[in-house]
Write a protein that holds these residues in place. Sequence first.
Motif, PDB file in Angstrom:
ATOM      1  N   PRO A  24       0.880  -1.200  -0.032  1.00 17.62           N
ATOM      2  CA  PRO A  24       0.064   0.020   0.056  1.00 17.62           C
ATOM      3  C   PRO A  24       0.995   1.442  -0.054  1.00 17.62           C
ATOM      4  O   PRO A  24       0.166   2.464   0.023  1.00 17.62           O
ATOM      5  CB  PRO A  24      -0.944  -0.275   1.153  1.00 17.62           C
ATOM      6  N   VAL A  25       1.993   1.079  -0.059  1.00 19.15           N
ATOM      7  CA  VAL A  25       3.088   2.521  -0.263  1.00 19.15           C
ATOM      8  C   VAL A  25       3.837   2.157  -1.687  1.00 19.15           C
ATOM      9  O   VAL A  25       4.094   1.137  -1.997  1.00 19.15           O
ATOM     10  CB  VAL A  25       4.092   2.574   1.128  1.00 19.15           C
ATOM     11  N   GLY A  26       4.086   3.457  -2.356  1.00 20.80           N
ATOM     12  CA  GLY A  26       5.041   3.350  -3.493  1.00 20.80           C
ATOM     13  C   GLY A  26       6.283   2.791  -2.980  1.00 20.80           C
ATOM     14  O   GLY A  26       7.261   3.455  -2.296  1.00 20.80           O
ATOM     15  N   LEU A  27       6.810   1.861  -4.110  1.00 23.91           N
ATOM     16  CA  LEU A  27       7.877   1.303  -4.017  1.00 23.91           C
ATOM     17  C   LEU A  27       8.591   1.506  -5.302  1.00 23.91           C
ATOM     18  O   LEU A  27       7.981   0.901  -6.379  1.00 23.91           O
ATOM     19  CB  LEU A  27       8.013  -0.196  -3.673  1.00 23.91           C
ATOM     20  N   VAL A  28       9.715   1.573  -5.353  1.00 23.03           N
ATOM     21  CA  VAL A  28      10.527   1.812  -6.672  1.00 23.03           C
ATOM     22  C   VAL A  28      11.979   1.458  -6.460  1.00 23.03           C
ATOM     23  O   VAL A  28      12.798   1.921  -5.607  1.00 23.03           O
ATOM     24  CB  VAL A  28      10.553   3.437  -7.273  1.00 23.03           C
ATOM     25  N   VAL A  29      12.502   0.657  -7.456  1.00 18.71           N
ATOM     26  CA  VAL A  29      13.928   0.307  -7.515  1.00 18.71           C
ATOM     27  C   VAL A  29      14.619   1.052  -8.690  1.00 18.71           C
ATOM     28  O   VAL A  29      14.280   1.258  -9.756  1.00 18.71           O
ATOM     29  CB  VAL A  29      14.110  -1.291  -8.108  1.00 18.71           C
ATOM     30  N   LEU A  40       2.786  -1.101  -8.134  1.00 24.08           N
ATOM     31  CA  LEU A  40       1.233  -0.431  -8.442  1.00 24.08           C
ATOM     32  C   LEU A  40       0.917   1.044  -7.871  1.00 24.08           C
ATOM     33  O   LEU A  40       0.604   2.007  -8.440  1.00 24.08           O
ATOM     34  CB  LEU A  40       0.171  -1.649  -8.242  1.00 24.08           C
ATOM     35  N   ALA A  41       1.139   0.987  -6.403  1.00 20.75           N
ATOM     36  CA  ALA A  41       1.076   2.182  -5.577  1.00 20.75           C
ATOM     37  C   ALA A  41       1.647   3.273  -6.088  1.00 20.75           C
ATOM     38  O   ALA A  41       1.172   4.349  -6.162  1.00 20.75           O
ATOM     39  CB  ALA A  41       1.076   1.847  -4.209  1.00 20.75           C
TER      40      ALA A  41
END
Length: 205
Positions: A24-29, A40-41
């Motif tokens: 439910p939190v934005g994650l990015v690599v 997706l978030a």
Amino acid sequence: MEQEGIDGSYRDGDFGEMAYLYAPVGLVVTENRVIRDCNLAFARMFGYERAALRDRLFAILYPSQEEFVNIRNRGIKDLRESRAYWDERVMMRKTGDLFWCRVRGHSFTPDEPLMRAVWSFADLSETRPYQPLTRREREVMSLLGEGMTSKEIARALDLSFRTVEVHRGRLMRKFGVRNTAGLVQALAGLGGAHMVPHGKRPAEG
């Protein structure tokens, strides 16, 4: 198809991909400030499809190229020493709307902290709506947050007392408060070493 993947994760006990994708939190690599993948978030937060963000330079999510460049070295010291860093900064959605984010990062390459890292992004819009401020308003805001009076601010910025009062009045209207005490309380929520002011060059770490 989506439900099949979720069912498969529960069946096989392999939850890594599911947890990443649906967190439910934005994650990015990232790799050297390039978005290699995101969940997706994160994509929804910025108004993009996941595929449209992959292998894009992070600059597209900043209000300006200048801010993307200026913020590069912020947190480098923390990432080198502990691999971890966080701050709160203004970001930009695909629509051009600006909003406050809480950003947390973990570096996999502390010798070169931004080479490979994973970041989380939390949208603070509900608790901290973005308020566009002029350069003078940011300067007055900063000095008010330091406890200076309007007369002291006027001397520090080489402005008239009346001009400072006009800026202070505009700030009170923008933040929806009725007096200086309310404004100082509102500004306290924007202060601190981990807040990156929009439009102001951050101190390099």
